[in-house]
Write a protein that holds these residues in place. Structure first.
Motif, short mmCIF file in Angstrom:
data_model
loop_
_atom_site.label_atom_id
_atom_site.label_comp_id
_atom_site.label_asym_id
_atom_site.label_seq_id
_atom_site.Cartn_x
_atom_site.Cartn_y
_atom_site.Cartn_z
N ILE A 294 36.69 -15.45 8.36
CA ILE A 294 36.12 -14.54 7.36
C ILE A 294 36.35 -15.10 5.97
CG2 ILE A 294 36.35 -12.27 6.27
CD1 ILE A 294 36.88 -11.11 9.03
N LEU A 295 35.28 -15.14 5.18
CA LEU A 295 35.36 -15.52 3.78
C LEU A 295 35.08 -14.29 2.94
CD1 LEU A 295 35.66 -18.03 1.86
CD2 LEU A 295 33.15 -18.09 1.82
N LEU A 296 35.98 -13.95 2.03
CA LEU A 296 35.81 -12.79 1.16
C LEU A 296 34.85 -13.12 0.03
CD1 LEU A 296 39.55 -11.66 0.87
CD2 LEU A 296 37.88 -11.07 2.64
N GLY A 297 33.98 -12.16 -0.31
CA GLY A 297 33.00 -12.37 -1.35
C GLY A 297 33.59 -12.51 -2.74
N PRO A 298 32.80 -13.04 -3.70
CA PRO A 298 33.29 -13.29 -5.05
C PRO A 298 33.78 -12.04 -5.78
CG PRO A 298 31.23 -14.46 -4.67
CD PRO A 298 31.43 -13.55 -3.50
N LYS A 299 33.27 -10.87 -5.42
CA LYS A 299 33.65 -9.65 -6.12
C LYS A 299 34.55 -8.73 -5.29
CE LYS A 299 29.85 -9.33 -9.44
NZ LYS A 299 28.79 -8.46 -10.02
N VAL A 300 35.12 -9.26 -4.22
CA VAL A 300 36.09 -8.47 -3.46
C VAL A 300 37.37 -8.34 -4.30
CG1 VAL A 300 37.60 -8.46 -1.42
CG2 VAL A 300 35.18 -9.08 -1.19
N ASP A 301 37.74 -7.09 -4.60
CA ASP A 301 38.94 -6.89 -5.42
C ASP A 301 40.17 -6.76 -4.53
OD1 ASP A 301 38.90 -4.29 -4.38
OD2 ASP A 301 37.99 -3.44 -6.18
N GLU A 302 41.31 -6.56 -5.16
CA GLU A 302 42.57 -6.52 -4.42
C GLU A 302 42.60 -5.40 -3.39
OE1 GLU A 302 47.40 -6.22 -5.31
OE2 GLU A 302 45.96 -6.27 -6.96
N ALA A 303 42.09 -4.23 -3.76
CA ALA A 303 42.10 -3.09 -2.84
C ALA A 303 41.24 -3.36 -1.61
CB ALA A 303 41.63 -1.83 -3.56
N ASP A 304 40.03 -3.91 -1.83
CA ASP A 304 39.15 -4.20 -0.69
C ASP A 304 39.72 -5.32 0.17
OD1 ASP A 304 37.18 -2.25 -1.03
OD2 ASP A 304 36.14 -3.46 -2.54
N GLU A 305 40.39 -6.27 -0.44
CA GLU A 305 41.02 -7.33 0.34
C GLU A 305 42.09 -6.75 1.27
OE1 GLU A 305 43.37 -11.61 -0.13
OE2 GLU A 305 42.38 -10.71 -1.87
N GLU B 166 35.54 -19.24 -3.70
CA GLU B 166 35.93 -19.76 -5.00
C GLU B 166 34.82 -19.62 -6.03
OE1 GLU B 166 37.29 -23.73 -4.45
OE2 GLU B 166 39.05 -23.14 -3.27
N LYS B 167 33.70 -18.99 -5.63
CA LYS B 167 32.62 -18.76 -6.58
C LYS B 167 33.09 -17.80 -7.67
CE LYS B 167 29.36 -20.94 -4.16
NZ LYS B 167 28.69 -22.16 -4.61
N LYS B 168 32.70 -18.10 -8.90
CA LYS B 168 33.11 -17.27 -10.03
C LYS B 168 31.88 -16.54 -10.59
CE LYS B 168 37.31 -18.84 -9.76
NZ LYS B 168 38.38 -18.00 -9.20
N VAL B 169 31.95 -15.22 -10.61
CA VAL B 169 30.87 -14.41 -11.18
C VAL B 169 31.50 -13.29 -12.00
CG1 VAL B 169 29.20 -14.87 -9.34
CG2 VAL B 169 30.80 -12.98 -9.09
N VAL B 170 30.75 -12.79 -12.95
CA VAL B 170 31.23 -11.71 -13.81
C VAL B 170 30.78 -10.37 -13.22
CG1 VAL B 170 31.12 -10.70 -16.10
CG2 VAL B 170 31.11 -13.19 -15.83
N TYR C 244 23.04 -9.67 0.69
CA TYR C 244 23.49 -9.10 1.96
C TYR C 244 24.90 -8.52 1.96
CZ TYR C 244 19.33 -11.45 3.68
OH TYR C 244 18.03 -11.85 3.87
N THR C 245 25.58 -8.48 0.82
CA THR C 245 26.97 -8.04 0.86
C THR C 245 27.32 -6.99 -0.20
OG1 THR C 245 27.75 -9.78 -0.64
CG2 THR C 245 27.69 -10.31 1.70
N ASN C 246 26.38 -6.13 -0.53
CA ASN C 246 26.67 -5.04 -1.46
C ASN C 246 27.18 -5.59 -2.79
OD1 ASN C 246 26.94 -2.44 -2.42
ND2 ASN C 246 28.98 -2.13 -1.53
N ASN C 247 26.31 -6.36 -3.46
CA ASN C 247 26.61 -6.93 -4.77
C ASN C 247 27.85 -7.84 -4.72
OD1 ASN C 247 26.21 -7.40 -7.53
ND2 ASN C 247 27.57 -5.73 -8.11
N MET C 248 27.89 -8.70 -3.73
CA MET C 248 28.93 -9.72 -3.58
C MET C 248 30.30 -9.15 -3.20
SD MET C 248 28.01 -12.51 -6.52
CE MET C 248 26.31 -12.85 -6.98
#
Length: 246
Positions: free
Chosen positions: A211-222, A242-246, A66-70
Motif C-alpha cells: 500500500i502506498l499512501l496518497g500525497p494528501k494523507v494526513d497523520e490521522a488518516d495514516e 513522495e509526491k508534493k502537492v499543496v 480515483y482517491t478522493n482528492n489524493m
C-alpha cells in the motif's frame, strides 16, 4: 507483472475486510464510450470489469481522479490477484475459472485477464465489430467488448480483468433465422439490476500486496490505514508517496 489500484480509504477498508474486489458493469464506469461497439447496442451491459494500471510511478492524475482528492491509497498487486491462470480462451486471452456463478445457472464464471487496454485516436476506432461473417457463418464474440479506449485515457496505462455475463460465443448460419434467434437469447443475459459484483481475491496474492499512501494523507488518516492493515492483513507493507502537492 505488477499492477496497481488507486482507491479511497473507505474502499480500502472494504477490500481488506471482505478480501474481495468490485467488478463494475461497463455502462457504469467513468468513460461513456468504454465497451461500446458498432453492431450491438447493449454491449456494455454484458461485461463487468475491475480496473488497474501498470504504471509503476505514482501518478498525480491517477491520485486526483480515483482517491478522493489524493487522500487515498494505491494498492500494488501481482497479476495473479484473482488466482493462477488455468486456461487460455479466445485468441490466447489468459483466464481462470470460478465455481461460483455470479449470475445464476450452473456454469462456472470465467475471469479473463490481465488484459492491456489499447488506445485509439477516435471513437470509430474503439467501436469495433463483435459480429463477424465467414463462409456461410455469422459469429458473435462478446470477449472483444471493452478492449479499446480513446487516447484521452492513455495516461492510465490500464490493465483490466473482465467477466462476461455469459461465457459463450454464438454462431449460426448466415442465411435463415437461426443466428438472429440466438442473438435474441443474448438479451436473457442482460441483468439490469446487477450493476456490479464482488469477486474473491486470491489470498496468497493479497498477502504480498503493498500500500502506498496518497500525497494528501494526513497523520490521522495514516493511523486509520495502518490500523486497518494491522487488523485484516498485517503482512502488507505500507509506505507514503513522495509526491508534493499543496
Amino acid at each position: 507483472m505488477n499492477i496497481y489500484h488507486y482507491t479511497s480509504i473507505k474502499n480500502l477498508a472494504l477490500i481488506l475486510e471482505s478480501k474481495k474486489m468490485k467488478f463494475t458493469r461497463l455502462d457504469n464506469v467513468n468513460d461513456p464510450y468504454d465497451g461500446t461497439v458498432n453492431d450491438y447496442e447493449s454491449s456494455q451491459k454484458l461485461v463487468y470489469v475491475s480496473c488497474f494500471t501498470k504504471r509503476e510511478d505514482d501518478s498525480l492524475p491517477m491520485w486526483s481522479m480515483y482517491t478522493n482528492n489524493m487522500n487515498g491509497v494505491r494498492i500494488k498487486f501481482g497479476h495473479n490477484l484473482f488466482g493462477e491462470i488455468e486456461n487460455k480462451f479466445w485468441n490466447g486471452t489468459a483466464a481462470r475459472e470460478r465455481t461460483i456463478n455470479y449470475f445464476g445457472g450452473d456454469e462456472n464464471t470465467v475471469i479473463f485477464g490481465p488484459i492491456l487496454i489499447e488506445y485509439k485516436s477516435n471513437v470509430n476506432d474503439i467501436q469495433c465489430s463483435i459480429i463477424s461473417e465467414g463462409p456461410g457463418l455469422k459469429l458473435f464474440d462478446p470477449l472483444r467488448i471493452g478492449l479499446y479506449k480513446l487516447d484521452d485515457w492513455s495516461f492510465e496505462e490500464e490493465v483490466r480483468y473482465k467477466i462476461l455475463s455469459f461465457n459463450a460465443m454464438i454462431g449460426g448460419p448466415r442465411e435463415g433465422s437461426v443466428f438472429e434467434e440466438k442473438m435474441e437469447q443474448v438479451k436473457e443475459y442482460i441483468y439490469e439490476d446487477i450493476k456490479w459484483i464482488l469477486v474473491d481475491l486470491y489470498e496468497p496474492a493479497l498477502k504480498k500486496a503493498e500500500i502506498l499512501l496518497g500525497p494528501k494523507v494526513d497523520e490521522a488518516d495514516e493511523i486509520i490505514i495502518r490500523a486497518l492493515v494491522e487488523k485484516y492483513l498485517p503482512s502488507i507493507k505500507v509506505t507514503k508517496s513522495e509526491k508534493k502537492v499543496v
